[in-house]
Design a protein around this motif. Structure first.
Motif, PDB file in Angstrom:
ATOM      1  N   THR A   1       1.026  -1.070  -0.011  1.00 26.36           N
ATOM      2  CA  THR A   1       0.079  -0.009  -0.092  1.00 26.36           C
ATOM      3  C   THR A   1       0.787   1.371  -0.171  1.00 26.36           C
ATOM      4  N   ILE A   2       0.716   2.094  -0.761  1.00 25.57           N
ATOM      5  CA  ILE A   2       1.603   3.522  -1.092  1.00 25.57           C
ATOM      6  C   ILE A   2       0.285   4.545  -0.856  1.00 25.57           C
ATOM      7  N   LYS A   3       0.626   5.554   0.182  1.00 26.73           N
ATOM      8  CA  LYS A   3      -0.432   6.491   0.326  1.00 26.73           C
ATOM      9  C   LYS A   3       0.401   7.823   0.354  1.00 26.73           C
ATOM     10  N   LEU A   4       0.081   8.698  -0.787  1.00 27.61           N
ATOM     11  CA  LEU A   4       0.726   9.833  -1.195  1.00 27.61           C
ATOM     12  C   LEU A   4       0.002  10.880  -0.535  1.00 27.61           C
ATOM     13  N   TYR A   5       0.524  11.905  -0.074  1.00 28.34           N
ATOM     14  CA  TYR A   5      -0.463  13.003   0.667  1.00 28.34           C
ATOM     15  C   TYR A   5       0.399  14.351   0.023  1.00 28.34           C
ATOM     16  N   GLY A   6      -0.399  15.402   0.116  1.00 27.59           N
ATOM     17  CA  GLY A   6       0.312  16.672  -0.201  1.00 27.59           C
ATOM     18  C   GLY A   6       1.191  16.841  -1.490  1.00 27.59           C
ATOM     19  N   GLU A   7       2.191  17.456  -1.220  1.00 26.51           N
ATOM     20  CA  GLU A   7       3.322  17.524  -2.260  1.00 26.51           C
ATOM     21  C   GLU A   7       3.535  16.237  -3.065  1.00 26.51           C
ATOM     22  N   ASP A   8       3.600  15.352  -2.131  1.00 30.63           N
ATOM     23  CA  ASP A   8       4.133  13.949  -2.702  1.00 30.63           C
ATOM     24  C   ASP A   8       3.209  13.363  -3.520  1.00 30.63           C
ATOM     25  N   CYS A   9       1.906  13.846  -3.555  1.00 32.99           N
ATOM     26  CA  CYS A   9       1.092  13.527  -4.576  1.00 32.99           C
ATOM     27  C   CYS A   9       0.958  14.688  -5.798  1.00 32.99           C
ATOM     28  N   TYR A  10       0.647  15.865  -5.376  1.00 33.39           N
ATOM     29  CA  TYR A  10       0.519  16.819  -6.466  1.00 33.39           C
ATOM     30  C   TYR A  10       1.900  16.985  -7.229  1.00 33.39           C
ATOM     31  N   GLN A  11       3.198  16.865  -6.746  1.00 37.93           N
ATOM     32  CA  GLN A  11       4.277  16.892  -7.447  1.00 37.93           C
ATOM     33  C   GLN A  11       4.017  16.222  -8.847  1.00 37.93           C
ATOM     34  N   TYR A  12       3.255  15.154  -8.824  1.00 34.44           N
ATOM     35  CA  TYR A  12       3.331  14.437 -10.161  1.00 34.44           C
ATOM     36  C   TYR A  12       1.996  14.956 -11.017  1.00 34.44           C
ATOM     37  N   SER A  13       1.327  15.922 -10.638  1.00 34.09           N
ATOM     38  CA  SER A  13       0.308  16.519 -11.159  1.00 34.09           C
ATOM     39  C   SER A  13       1.046  18.005 -11.909  1.00 34.09           C
ATOM     40  N   ASN A  14       0.609  18.173 -13.323  1.00 37.11           N
ATOM     41  CA  ASN A  14       0.977  19.413 -13.755  1.00 37.11           C
ATOM     42  C   ASN A  14       0.423  20.581 -13.434  1.00 37.11           C
ATOM     43  N   ALA A  15       0.955  21.920 -13.778  1.00 33.38           N
ATOM     44  CA  ALA A  15       0.247  22.975 -13.152  1.00 33.38           C
ATOM     45  C   ALA A  15      -1.134  23.087 -13.741  1.00 33.38           C
ATOM     46  N   SER A  16      -1.758  23.957 -13.132  1.00 31.34           N
ATOM     47  CA  SER A  16      -3.292  24.112 -13.644  1.00 31.34           C
ATOM     48  C   SER A  16      -3.238  24.835 -14.801  1.00 31.34           C
ATOM     49  N   GLY A  17      -4.267  24.040 -15.643  1.00 33.03           N
ATOM     50  CA  GLY A  17      -4.540  24.376 -16.945  1.00 33.03           C
ATOM     51  C   GLY A  17      -3.689  23.539 -17.984  1.00 33.03           C
ATOM     52  N   GLN A  18      -2.658  22.844 -17.464  1.00 32.06           N
ATOM     53  CA  GLN A  18      -1.945  21.882 -18.333  1.00 32.06           C
ATOM     54  C   GLN A  18      -2.635  20.353 -18.234  1.00 32.06           C
ATOM     55  N   ALA A  19      -1.932  19.613 -19.211  1.00 35.49           N
ATOM     56  CA  ALA A  19      -2.454  18.294 -19.313  1.00 35.49           C
ATOM     57  C   ALA A  19      -2.377  17.423 -18.100  1.00 35.49           C
ATOM     58  N   ALA A  20      -2.787  16.433 -17.961  1.00 32.52           N
ATOM     59  CA  ALA A  20      -2.662  15.606 -16.702  1.00 32.52           C
ATOM     60  C   ALA A  20      -1.255  14.638 -17.020  1.00 32.52           C
ATOM     61  N   ASN A  21      -0.964  14.274 -15.990  1.00 34.11           N
ATOM     62  CA  ASN A  21       0.571  13.620 -15.776  1.00 34.11           C
ATOM     63  C   ASN A  21       0.299  12.140 -15.450  1.00 34.11           C
ATOM     64  N   THR A  22       0.883  11.144 -15.991  1.00 36.47           N
ATOM     65  CA  THR A  22       0.919   9.958 -15.957  1.00 36.47           C
ATOM     66  C   THR A  22       2.421   9.424 -15.242  1.00 36.47           C
ATOM     67  N   ILE A  23       1.995   8.686 -13.902  1.00 37.10           N
ATOM     68  CA  ILE A  23       3.300   8.146 -13.374  1.00 37.10           C
ATOM     69  C   ILE A  23       3.304   6.652 -13.364  1.00 37.10           C
ATOM     70  N   ALA A  24       4.405   5.886 -13.293  1.00 32.41           N
ATOM     71  CA  ALA A  24       4.644   4.568 -13.389  1.00 32.41           C
ATOM     72  C   ALA A  24       4.987   4.081 -12.002  1.00 32.41           C
ATOM     73  N   ILE A  25       4.275   3.256 -11.505  1.00 37.16           N
ATOM     74  CA  ILE A  25       4.859   2.270 -10.323  1.00 37.16           C
ATOM     75  C   ILE A  25       5.102   1.096 -10.870  1.00 37.16           C
ATOM     76  N   THR A  26       6.191   0.651 -10.620  1.00 34.69           N
ATOM     77  CA  THR A  26       6.951  -0.867 -11.121  1.00 34.69           C
ATOM     78  C   THR A  26       7.295  -1.659 -10.165  1.00 34.69           C
ATOM     79  N   TYR A  27       7.279  -2.924 -10.153  1.00 33.85           N
ATOM     80  CA  TYR A  27       7.712  -3.913  -9.176  1.00 33.85           C
ATOM     81  C   TYR A  27       7.730  -5.402  -9.809  1.00 33.85           C
ATOM     82  N   ASN A  28       8.123  -6.222  -9.010  1.00 37.41           N
ATOM     83  CA  ASN A  28       8.371  -7.854  -9.405  1.00 37.41           C
ATOM     84  C   ASN A  28       7.732  -8.775  -8.669  1.00 37.41           C
ATOM     85  N   ALA A  29       7.348  -9.707  -9.080  1.00 30.88           N
ATOM     86  CA  ALA A  29       6.640 -10.816  -8.334  1.00 30.88           C
ATOM     87  C   ALA A  29       7.204 -12.320  -8.879  1.00 30.88           C
TER      88      ALA A  29
END
Length: 569
Positions: free
Chosen positions: A287-315
């Motif tokens: 479980t990953i819980k991102l709050y505040g800037e840890d979350c919106y640092q991955y969002s672009n500035a207002s009026g810009q396109a949305a941003n996609t982030i990648a979480i990777t891992y192995n099993a």
């Protein structure tokens, strides 16, 4: 009132009661003063977008200076809610009349949407829009994302009277956050985050994989975070990403990364931006819980396109992996903020990937289901019975992968990769036929294999043919297994190839068919070391004659040798 009209009225009444519970609309009482006004501010709007305020019902003053809310064409119908109290019937009547004039060209509740009835709010910059001199009433707030493509949900706000101890009416313009002298409302974007879960194999990705025990599976969560205005960028903004693996998959907890950085490093106390941000992980999920800037640092500035982030891992696929139509799963979930500067959250539908190992001569769908019989080990009998074969137990076979690498197995026939290096004496380099002649082999990937007998049962000659086995699955659009085939080929006789098809129907039933309707299994035969001739056959006569001749020759030689010995004496 007719039953039909009464039913419609009751439905309107119930619906408006729900609206009333949310917005707590208070109507105006009689006051002898000028109508007070306030300022309405809307936040969370992308730059360049337009915000409008549609009056659904507004305050009007009569000839005696009394105030009350009016609604519908040109404000000619007086609200029955005048004295600060109302009944369910009042609310139903109020809603019915508002609703009756709302259509695609008339959104203001006061007539034909003439100029001046709809308020275009002033853009103050920074995602804030404002309308001044707003009189008491009920208003619909809409934002048009024409310039950015952003979509918004409409919001209904009440502008209410409040009274001092002297009975003077003012506006209750507290927004619940501060007392700034204006009503503030955040426009919720209806564009939600996007969650996508895939399996990565080289340069390709999909929602499924076919694997063997010991394989490492690489997963990727693509999380698209919408752009947020300044009012969203607080420590209350949060995204909770959780991921769970079924028992046949073991998570490598050290492999979890966000945008290529280990989550343990990114969310360490020294590096995270918000104290509330955390992560937990074990072999069955994280479980990953991102709050505040840890979350919106991955969002672009207002009026810009949305941003996609990648979480990777192995099993890693472990020995608990199921077989054939029994699947292993990996499911990702997302809970996220859906209101600016609020604890309110929403959840997206989970994203699941599906993972399959395959087997031969084993169950198609878990314990108690149909057992397949793709391969059967037979010995040729010496009798003249119609069925001249008998199932043989104890024949040993070695299985090689497509690269002709020898594979190792448990005594139960499950593939074990740890012994392919030859360092585990608990596992063997072969599988053994059972009492019914079947070869139980599980834990395999799809692909090509080669099967060759290494030890024949006692009394039988070794079958030296190397058989080719191909396992080919077909998947549904959602990633679940639709069917798989097991094709077995004798390279010395291609006409003996058999294709076994196992199909999952829409109702969950599994069907099993063979390419040759006269065959139920692929027979791998052994012949006896010494084959006795059958009673009464030509072979008996030949053998008897040969034996008699041999006896005569031996007797003659014996007599000759004896006479020769006497003559010498």
């Amino acid at each position: 009132m007719s039953v039909a009209r009464k039913t419609v009225f009751l439905k309107f009444t119930a619906l408006f009661l729900a609206v009333a519970m949310v917005f707590t609309i208070f109507a105006a009482s009689v006051v002898n003063a000028a109508t007070p006004t306030t300022t309405v501010r809307v936040t969370g709007v992308d730059a360049g977008d337009t915000v409008r305020l549609y009056p659904l019902a507004v305050d009007k003053e009569d000839a005696n200076g009394n105030h009350s809310w009016y609604y519908n064409p040109n404000g000619q119908v007086k609200s029955r809610v005048e004295d600060g109290s109302y009944s369910a019937a009042d609310l139903g009547y109020f809603y019915t009349n508002i609703n009756s004039t709302m259509d695609s060209t008339n959104h203001d509740g006061l007539g034909n949407a003439t100029a001046g009835t709809v308020i275009v709010m002033t853009d103050l910059g920074g995602g804030v829009h404002q309308a001044q001199n707003v009189i008491p009433g009920l208003y619909l707030v809409t934002a048009d994302g024409g310039s950015t493509g952003t979509s918004y949900n409409a919001t209904i706000i009440p502008v209410n009277y409040k009274y001092s101890s002297t009975g003077v009416a003012t506006i209750d313009d507290s927004d619940g956050v501060d007392n700034t002298g204006y009503i503030e409302v955040a426009v919720k974007k209806s564009s939600d985050p996007v969650l996508e879960k895939v399996v990565v194999e080289g340069n390709a990705s999909s929602n499924h994989s076919d694997v063997k025990i010991g394989d490492t599976v690489t997963f990727k969560i693509n999380l698209t975070i919408p752009s947020y205005g300044d009012d969203w960028r607080t420590d209350k903004l949060h995204y909770d990403i959780s991921d769970s693996l079924s028992a046949g998959l073991t998570l490598d907890t050290s492999s979890i990364k966000i945008e290529g950085t280990a989550v343990s490093e990114l969310l360490s106390n020294a590096n995270k931006h918000c104290a509330s941000s955390t992560y937990t992980a074990n072999e069955s999920g994280f479980t990953i819980k991102l709050y505040g800037e840890d979350c919106y640092q991955y969002s672009n500035a207002s009026g810009q396109a949305a941003n996609t982030i990648a979480i990777t891992y192995n099993a890693v696929v472990n020995s608990d992996a199921k077989c054939n139509f029994d699947k292993e799963t990996n499911t990702a979930n997302l809970e996220y903020s859906n209101q600016a500067n609020s604890d309110d959250t929403a959840v997206l539908d989970p994203e699941t990937t599906y993972h399959y190992t395959f087997g031969i001569d084993t169950t198609v769908n878990g314990n108690g289901s149909t057992v397949t019989t793709e391969i059967t080990k037979f010995g040729v009998r010496t009798t003249s019975e119609t069925n001249n074969n008998v199932a043989l137990e104890g024949a040993q076979f070695k299985l090689y992968d497509a690269n002709k690498t020898l594979m190792h197995f448990t005594a139960a026939g499950q593939y074990d990769p740890t012994d392919d290096a030859g360092d585990d004496t608990d596992y063997v380099d072969h599988v053994t036929s059972g009492a019914q002649g079947q070869l139980v082999i599980t834990g395999l990937d799809a692909g090509t294999y080669y099967l060759k007998e290494s030890v024949a049962p006692t009394g039988y000659t070794l079958n030296t043919t190397e058989y080719r086995v191909d396992i080919n699955p077909t998947y549904k659009v959602n990633g679940e297994l639709s069917n798989y085939t097991v094709t077995i080929t004798d390279p010395t006789n291609n006409s003996s190839t058999l294709v076994f098809t196992h199909q999952m129907l829409d109702n969950g039933t599994i069907t099993n068919t063979v390419s040759d309707p006269n065959a139920s299994t692929f027979e791998i035969l052994n012949t006896p070391m010494f084959k006795l001739a059958e009673t009464g056959g030509v072979g008996v006569i030949v053998i008897t004659a040969c034996a008699a001749g041999l006896m005569v020759v031996c007797g003659s030689v014996f007599i000759y040798c004896k006479r020769s010995k006497k003559g010498a004496n």
